[in-house]
Design a protein around this motif. Sequence first.
Motif, PDB file in Angstrom:
ATOM      1  N   ALA A  69       0.673  -1.276   0.140  1.00 13.14           N
ATOM      2  CA  ALA A  69       0.059   0.204  -0.334  1.00 13.14           C
ATOM      3  C   ALA A  69       1.005   1.241   0.239  1.00 13.14           C
ATOM      4  O   ALA A  69      -0.133   2.082  -0.556  1.00 13.14           O
ATOM      5  CB  ALA A  69      -0.502   0.144   0.955  1.00 13.14           C
ATOM      6  N   ARG A  74      -0.489   8.260  -3.339  1.00 14.40           N
ATOM      7  CA  ARG A  74      -1.464   7.909  -2.577  1.00 14.40           C
ATOM      8  C   ARG A  74      -1.519   7.066  -1.442  1.00 14.40           C
ATOM      9  O   ARG A  74      -3.028   6.407  -1.392  1.00 14.40           O
ATOM     10  CB  ARG A  74      -2.952   8.841  -2.975  1.00 14.40           C
ATOM     11  CG  ARG A  74      -2.707  10.488  -2.854  1.00 14.40           C
ATOM     12  CD  ARG A  74      -2.527  11.531  -2.158  1.00 14.40           C
ATOM     13  NE  ARG A  74      -3.848  11.850  -1.661  1.00 14.40           N
ATOM     14  CZ  ARG A  74      -3.405  12.248  -0.630  1.00 14.40           C
ATOM     15  NH1 ARG A  74      -2.608  13.038  -0.401  1.00 14.40           N
ATOM     16  NH2 ARG A  74      -5.012  12.729   0.090  1.00 14.40           N
ATOM     17  N   THR A  76      -3.759   5.038   1.314  1.00 18.12           N
ATOM     18  CA  THR A  76      -4.819   4.770   2.149  1.00 18.12           C
ATOM     19  C   THR A  76      -3.834   4.870   3.941  1.00 18.12           C
ATOM     20  O   THR A  76      -2.680   4.261   3.600  1.00 18.12           O
ATOM     21  CB  THR A  76      -5.299   3.528   2.152  1.00 18.12           C
ATOM     22  OG1 THR A  76      -4.930   2.383   2.366  1.00 18.12           O
ATOM     23  CG2 THR A  76      -6.630   3.976   0.873  1.00 18.12           C
ATOM     24  N   ALA A  77      -4.655   4.986   4.610  1.00 20.24           N
ATOM     25  CA  ALA A  77      -3.809   5.015   6.207  1.00 20.24           C
ATOM     26  C   ALA A  77      -4.144   3.640   6.351  1.00 20.24           C
ATOM     27  O   ALA A  77      -4.863   2.744   5.917  1.00 20.24           O
ATOM     28  CB  ALA A  77      -4.679   5.817   7.386  1.00 20.24           C
ATOM     29  N   SER A  79      -5.576   0.747   8.063  1.00 17.99           N
ATOM     30  CA  SER A  79      -7.081   0.252   8.834  1.00 17.99           C
ATOM     31  C   SER A  79      -6.820   0.100   9.852  1.00 17.99           C
ATOM     32  O   SER A  79      -6.196   0.160  10.531  1.00 17.99           O
ATOM     33  CB  SER A  79      -7.768  -0.481   8.135  1.00 17.99           C
ATOM     34  OG  SER A  79      -7.053  -1.606   7.997  1.00 17.99           O
TER      35      SER A  79
END
Length: 102
Positions: A69, A74, A76-77, A79
């Motif tokens: 990821a 960009r 994502t944070a 989870s």
Amino acid sequence: MTQTRDPGLQPERTRLAWRRTTLTCTVVAILAGKQAIEDDITAAGVAGASLSALVWVGFLAVGHRRIRALESPRPTALSHRGALLAAACTVALAAFAVAVVL
């Protein structure tokens, strides 16, 4: 105005941190297995080593998914589920290591 991610070294440091943590988890799981078969083989030792291997696979999956990821422009944070799974794997690995030693 959308802000893009800083293209500096931070993403690379984070990837390296995940790789180091995954490597550390691998070493702990291997040492737990070695400890379980080196001394007298007990049911608790075998269960601890087996569960350590299972937890290692879970942590490896979380770490690999996070490393992949972080390669996107960009990402994502992490989870809440991923963070909880990583923390649970860490705590479980420590508990199973105690079971192997005792």
